[in-house]
Design a protein around this motif. Structure first.
Motif: not given
Length: 77
Positions: A21-50
């Motif tokens: 799980v940590k490796l997956a999270r680090i990959a996301v952080k390295k792919t999108q280093p801007d925390a504000d963008i990650r926070d803005r996108l989270r609601p979109e994928y948090a409720e998307d089953a795919d």
């Protein structure tokens, strides 16, 4: 400099899964280093089953790698 990933060796399968799980999270952080963008996108994928299924697949791939590195927890004795 200390590595954030000094080893794939873990004592238990549960620790191995947590590392996956940590490796997956680090990959996301390295792919999108801007925390504000990650926070803005989270609601979109948090409720998307795919998206959630895709995350599970990434973690499963990492866990398979960690499991192999640990010899599938060497005889588990």
């Amino acid at each position: 400099m200390t590595s954030w990933l000094p080893t794939l060796i873990t004592a238990t399968p549960e620790e191995g899964y947590d590392l996956a799980v940590k490796l997956a999270r680090i990959a996301v952080k390295k792919t999108q280093p801007d925390a504000d963008i990650r926070d803005r996108l989270r609601p979109e994928y948090a409720e998307d089953a795919d998206s959630l299924i895709a995350v599970s697949q990434v973690v499963a791939t990492h866990f398979a790698t960690i499991s192999a590195a640990n010899g599938y927890w060497r005889d588990a004795s």
